[in-house]
Design a protein around this motif. Structure first.
Motif, PDB file in Angstrom:
ATOM      1  N   TYR A  42       0.854  -1.191   0.000  1.00 51.95           N
ATOM      2  CA  TYR A  42       0.000   0.000   0.000  1.00 51.95           C
ATOM      3  C   TYR A  42       0.891   1.242   0.000  1.00 51.95           C
ATOM      4  O   TYR A  42       1.785   1.380   0.842  1.00 51.95           O
ATOM      5  CB  TYR A  42      -0.898  -0.004   1.233  1.00 51.95           C
ATOM      6  CG  TYR A  42      -1.854   1.169   1.309  1.00 51.95           C
ATOM      7  CD1 TYR A  42      -3.147   1.071   0.808  1.00 51.95           C
ATOM      8  CD2 TYR A  42      -1.476   2.374   1.913  1.00 51.95           C
ATOM      9  CE1 TYR A  42      -4.028   2.138   0.881  1.00 51.95           C
ATOM     10  CE2 TYR A  42      -2.344   3.445   1.989  1.00 51.95           C
ATOM     11  CZ  TYR A  42      -3.622   3.327   1.477  1.00 51.95           C
ATOM     12  OH  TYR A  42      -4.498   4.400   1.558  1.00 51.95           O
ATOM     13  N   GLU A  43       0.634   2.145  -0.898  1.00 51.13           N
ATOM     14  CA  GLU A  43       1.452   3.347  -1.014  1.00 51.13           C
ATOM     15  C   GLU A  43       0.868   4.467  -0.156  1.00 51.13           C
ATOM     16  O   GLU A  43      -0.241   4.939  -0.406  1.00 51.13           O
ATOM     17  CB  GLU A  43       1.542   3.805  -2.473  1.00 51.13           C
ATOM     18  CG  GLU A  43       2.499   4.967  -2.681  1.00 51.13           C
ATOM     19  CD  GLU A  43       2.700   5.305  -4.153  1.00 51.13           C
ATOM     20  OE1 GLU A  43       3.226   6.406  -4.435  1.00 51.13           O
ATOM     21  OE2 GLU A  43       2.316   4.486  -5.016  1.00 51.13           O
ATOM     22  N   LEU A  44       1.622   4.882   0.843  1.00 48.72           N
ATOM     23  CA  LEU A  44       1.174   5.972   1.711  1.00 48.72           C
ATOM     24  C   LEU A  44       1.230   7.295   0.957  1.00 48.72           C
ATOM     25  O   LEU A  44       2.153   7.554   0.184  1.00 48.72           O
ATOM     26  CB  LEU A  44       2.052   6.047   2.961  1.00 48.72           C
ATOM     27  CG  LEU A  44       2.011   4.843   3.906  1.00 48.72           C
ATOM     28  CD1 LEU A  44       3.019   5.039   5.041  1.00 48.72           C
ATOM     29  CD2 LEU A  44       0.610   4.654   4.484  1.00 48.72           C
ATOM     30  N   LYS A  45       0.231   8.138   1.243  1.00 55.17           N
ATOM     31  CA  LYS A  45       0.179   9.461   0.625  1.00 55.17           C
ATOM     32  C   LYS A  45       0.795  10.495   1.570  1.00 55.17           C
ATOM     33  O   LYS A  45       1.021  10.232   2.747  1.00 55.17           O
ATOM     34  CB  LYS A  45      -1.271   9.841   0.310  1.00 55.17           C
ATOM     35  CG  LYS A  45      -1.965   8.871  -0.641  1.00 55.17           C
ATOM     36  CD  LYS A  45      -3.399   9.303  -0.882  1.00 55.17           C
ATOM     37  CE  LYS A  45      -4.120   8.345  -1.816  1.00 55.17           C
ATOM     38  NZ  LYS A  45      -4.230   6.978  -1.250  1.00 55.17           N
ATOM     39  N   GLU A  46       1.052  11.657   1.053  1.00 57.95           N
ATOM     40  CA  GLU A  46       1.584  12.751   1.851  1.00 57.95           C
ATOM     41  C   GLU A  46       0.648  13.015   3.030  1.00 57.95           C
ATOM     42  O   GLU A  46      -0.556  13.166   2.854  1.00 57.95           O
ATOM     43  CB  GLU A  46       1.715  14.020   0.995  1.00 57.95           C
ATOM     44  CG  GLU A  46       2.360  15.197   1.717  1.00 57.95           C
ATOM     45  CD  GLU A  46       3.845  14.996   1.927  1.00 57.95           C
ATOM     46  OE1 GLU A  46       4.383  15.595   2.870  1.00 57.95           O
ATOM     47  OE2 GLU A  46       4.459  14.241   1.134  1.00 57.95           O
ATOM     48  N   GLY A  47       1.202  13.036   4.216  1.00 58.03           N
ATOM     49  CA  GLY A  47       0.401  13.285   5.418  1.00 58.03           C
ATOM     50  C   GLY A  47      -0.079  12.027   6.106  1.00 58.03           C
ATOM     51  O   GLY A  47      -0.531  12.082   7.253  1.00 58.03           O
ATOM     52  N   ASP A  48       0.002  10.880   5.435  1.00 54.35           N
ATOM     53  CA  ASP A  48      -0.369   9.617   6.079  1.00 54.35           C
ATOM     54  C   ASP A  48       0.719   9.192   7.074  1.00 54.35           C
ATOM     55  O   ASP A  48       1.911   9.376   6.808  1.00 54.35           O
ATOM     56  CB  ASP A  48      -0.528   8.498   5.049  1.00 54.35           C
ATOM     57  CG  ASP A  48      -1.772   8.634   4.201  1.00 54.35           C
ATOM     58  OD1 ASP A  48      -2.687   9.377   4.607  1.00 54.35           O
ATOM     59  OD2 ASP A  48      -1.834   7.996   3.121  1.00 54.35           O
ATOM     60  N   ALA A  49       0.304   8.618   8.180  1.00 51.69           N
ATOM     61  CA  ALA A  49       1.239   8.008   9.149  1.00 51.69           C
ATOM     62  C   ALA A  49       2.416   8.924   9.469  1.00 51.69           C
ATOM     63  O   ALA A  49       3.584   8.546   9.280  1.00 51.69           O
ATOM     64  CB  ALA A  49       1.729   6.670   8.617  1.00 51.69           C
ATOM     65  N   PRO A  50       2.177  10.148   9.955  1.00 50.62           N
ATOM     66  CA  PRO A  50       3.255  11.130  10.107  1.00 50.62           C
ATOM     67  C   PRO A  50       4.335  10.765  11.124  1.00 50.62           C
ATOM     68  O   PRO A  50       5.425  11.329  11.076  1.00 50.62           O
ATOM     69  CB  PRO A  50       2.505  12.398  10.546  1.00 50.62           C
ATOM     70  CG  PRO A  50       1.250  11.901  11.187  1.00 50.62           C
ATOM     71  CD  PRO A  50       0.869  10.693  10.388  1.00 50.62           C
ATOM     72  N   ASP A  51       4.030   9.839  12.022  1.00 49.01           N
ATOM     73  CA  ASP A  51       5.023   9.445  13.021  1.00 49.01           C
ATOM     74  C   ASP A  51       5.455   7.993  12.878  1.00 49.01           C
ATOM     75  O   ASP A  51       6.141   7.453  13.744  1.00 49.01           O
ATOM     76  CB  ASP A  51       4.462   9.667  14.434  1.00 49.01           C
ATOM     77  CG  ASP A  51       4.196  11.132  14.727  1.00 49.01           C
ATOM     78  OD1 ASP A  51       5.147  11.926  14.660  1.00 49.01           O
ATOM     79  OD2 ASP A  51       3.031  11.484  15.004  1.00 49.01           O
ATOM     80  N   SER A  52       5.051   7.355  11.792  1.00 45.13           N
ATOM     81  CA  SER A  52       5.281   5.926  11.622  1.00 45.13           C
ATOM     82  C   SER A  52       6.441   5.665  10.659  1.00 45.13           C
ATOM     83  O   SER A  52       6.507   6.256   9.584  1.00 45.13           O
ATOM     84  CB  SER A  52       4.000   5.259  11.091  1.00 45.13           C
ATOM     85  OG  SER A  52       4.113   3.856  11.078  1.00 45.13           O
ATOM     86  N   TYR A  53       7.332   4.769  11.069  1.00 42.17           N
ATOM     87  CA  TYR A  53       8.482   4.395  10.250  1.00 42.17           C
ATOM     88  C   TYR A  53       8.310   2.961   9.743  1.00 42.17           C
ATOM     89  O   TYR A  53       7.734   2.115  10.440  1.00 42.17           O
ATOM     90  CB  TYR A  53       9.776   4.475  11.067  1.00 42.17           C
ATOM     91  CG  TYR A  53      10.262   5.887  11.317  1.00 42.17           C
ATOM     92  CD1 TYR A  53      11.393   6.372  10.676  1.00 42.17           C
ATOM     93  CD2 TYR A  53       9.592   6.736  12.191  1.00 42.17           C
ATOM     94  CE1 TYR A  53      11.859   7.659  10.901  1.00 42.17           C
ATOM     95  CE2 TYR A  53      10.040   8.032  12.434  1.00 42.17           C
ATOM     96  CZ  TYR A  53      11.171   8.481  11.786  1.00 42.17           C
ATOM     97  OH  TYR A  53      11.621   9.762  12.003  1.00 42.17           O
ATOM     98  N   ASN A  54       8.826   2.696   8.565  1.00 42.03           N
ATOM     99  CA  ASN A  54       8.770   1.352   8.012  1.00 42.03           C
ATOM    100  C   ASN A  54       9.870   0.497   8.639  1.00 42.03           C
ATOM    101  O   ASN A  54      11.047   0.597   8.273  1.00 42.03           O
ATOM    102  CB  ASN A  54       8.938   1.392   6.491  1.00 42.03           C
ATOM    103  CG  ASN A  54       8.937  -0.004   5.883  1.00 42.03           C
ATOM    104  OD1 ASN A  54       8.504  -0.970   6.512  1.00 42.03           O
ATOM    105  ND2 ASN A  54       9.440  -0.112   4.665  1.00 42.03           N
ATOM    106  N   MET A  55       9.480  -0.374   9.565  1.00 45.21           N
ATOM    107  CA  MET A  55      10.436  -1.236  10.246  1.00 45.21           C
ATOM    108  C   MET A  55      10.426  -2.661   9.711  1.00 45.21           C
ATOM    109  O   MET A  55      11.042  -3.562  10.286  1.00 45.21           O
ATOM    110  CB  MET A  55      10.122  -1.243  11.751  1.00 45.21           C
ATOM    111  CG  MET A  55      10.094   0.125  12.406  1.00 45.21           C
ATOM    112  SD  MET A  55      11.645   1.041  12.247  1.00 45.21           S
ATOM    113  CE  MET A  55      12.711   0.094  13.327  1.00 45.21           C
ATOM    114  N   LEU A  56       9.735  -2.890   8.592  1.00 48.06           N
ATOM    115  CA  LEU A  56       9.667  -4.232   8.026  1.00 48.06           C
ATOM    116  C   LEU A  56      11.060  -4.808   7.737  1.00 48.06           C
ATOM    117  O   LEU A  56      11.302  -5.992   8.031  1.00 48.06           O
ATOM    118  CB  LEU A  56       8.810  -4.227   6.763  1.00 48.06           C
ATOM    119  CG  LEU A  56       8.537  -5.599   6.140  1.00 48.06           C
ATOM    120  CD1 LEU A  56       7.761  -6.493   7.095  1.00 48.06           C
ATOM    121  CD2 LEU A  56       7.763  -5.436   4.823  1.00 48.06           C
TER     122      LEU A  56
END
Length: 414
Positions: free
Chosen positions: A279-293
């Motif tokens: 899923y491609e996040l858009k600008e402003g989505d998940a502002p404090d979330s990092y991809n830790m996969l």
């Protein structure tokens, strides 16, 4: 506090993990403790509880509407109270016909609804939620699914099923943990039996450290250490308040027995799972979330998150973790503040005295007269936060204070 009179506190336009998974073709469910409010304004417990989980991307919800310590002591399924009789509605100002347990509060606030309350048996909640989770998995085994299973174990009141009573050496607190272990085991067994384990990412974690409430105090006296050697308890900005286990199982993808010391937060679940399903996040989505996969899959040794803001119960004690350093913007942990053993909300310096925990700013359950107004700890050398070194490293503390202010003003950390 998000209890019976709270509306849904999550904006329905805000992207959630359930939204992401649903958009990519997954069936989605939340089973267990909700505790995020319902409706717009005060919830209508005798009507439609909307918006709620189903307006945040979930296809199905069953569980405890607030938390197992506070009313209403009923189950909610999707948009309504389970077993509610229109001729016997939920009534404010009336005592509920429900079992009484220590640290189960406000039984006299919401009564009526005898049939609905009768379905809620505190000692059966764990089993009921487990059964719902297992049944939902079996029903959706032939399609991609996402299940958020928020058990009430081990939130107070500690009400283990009778089969678990006396099975630990830490009282009802320990017995409740034994029940949680069984619940998780039943979910894992279901994945194995349905031949789903190899294609299922299973994440076990928590949202806060252990609490030193009355049940927690009993367990402590029995020798149980909720937070190991970490300082403080639930709601504190000290490590005992927020450093929690995170166990991941994905056969063939996540190496069994592997460990990481990477900094990761529950808020990183959104970005990480979005990456997992494409899923491609858009600008402003998940502002404090990092991809830790990549960390979970063991495909990188690079530090992906270099800081994390920690919000204690008291806003004055907001903290910043950066590398090995932890900066706390005020004295103390900022969590619960009741002062006496036997208090439900026991916390702060008196609780450290009770627990025999050591901190250089505190003596005999009180702040020392010369205790600094802020705190700084090097977790690489002092994971127990026994020594506040802010006077030795004022320049480190000042840089972290400025960084924390930058993040607050920006409104996001990524």
């Amino acid at each position: 506090p998000i209890f019976d009179e709270a509306e849904l506190i999550v904006d329905t336009n805000q992207l959630t993990i359930a939204d992401v998974m649903k958009a990519e073709g997954y069936a989605t469910a939340v089973i267990g403790k909700w505790h995020l409010g319902f409706g717009e304004g005060k919830p209508d417990w005798n009507g439609e509880l909307k918006p709620g989980p189903l307006e945040l991307g979930f296809d199905y919800y069953f569980g405890i509407p607030t938390v197992n310590s506070h009313p209403p002591f009923v189950y909610v399924e999707n948009h309504g109270v389970v077993g509610l009789d229109p001729d016997d509605p939920i009534v404010y100002g009336k005592t509920a016909e429900t079992k009484v347990f220590d640290e189960k509060f406000k039984i006299d606030k919401m009564g009526g609804a005898k049939a609905a309350h009768a379905l809620y048996d505190d000692e059966m909640v764990g089993t009921t939620l487990k059964n719902k989770a297992v049944d939902w998995i079996k029903t959706h085994k032939d399609q991609p699914f996402f299940l958020y299973f928020a058990t009430t174990n081990i939130h107070h009141p500690f009400t283990p099923h009778p089969r678990f009573k006396g099975t630990s050496e830490a009282g009802r607190y320990g017995d409740f943990i034994h029940e949680l272990d069984w619940i998780v085991g039943e979910v894992m067994k279901t994945l194995d039996e349905e031949n789903l384990a190899d294609n299922t990412l299973l994440i076990f974690t928590s949202d806060n450290g252990g609490m030193i409430n009355r049940g927690g105090q009993d367990a402590w006296r029995a020798g149980h250490r909720q937070n190991g050697d970490l300082l403080g308890f639930k709601f504190d900005s000290w490590e005992g308040g927020h450093r929690v286990p995170m166990i991941v199982r994905w056969p063939g993808k996540v190496e069994a027995g592997s460990r990481t010391d990477q900094l990761i937060s529950n808020v990183d679940m959104l970005h990480s799972l979005a990456s997992l399903v494409g899923y491609e996040l858009k600008e402003g989505d998940a502002p404090d979330s990092y991809n830790m996969l990549p960390v979970l899959l063991g495909t990188t040794g690079e530090e992906l998150r270099d800081n994390l803001v920690i919000a204690a119960f008291r806003p004055s004690n907001i903290a910043l973790r950066q590398g090995d350093w932890m900066y706390i913007s005020a004295k103390g942990g900022g969590g619960f503040g009741a002062r006496n053993p036997g208090d439900h909300a026991f916390g702060g310096p008196p609780a450290l005295k009770f627990a025999g925990e050591v901190n250089s700013d505190i003596e005999d359950g009180k702040f020392k007269p010369n205790a600094p107004d802020q705190q700084l700890y090097n977790l690489a050398t002092d994971l127990s936060e026994s020594t506040n070194v802010i006077n030795q490293y004022p320049e480190v503390a000042e840089k972290m204070r400025q960084k924390l202010e930058e993040i607050r003003k920006a409104g996001s950390s990524r």
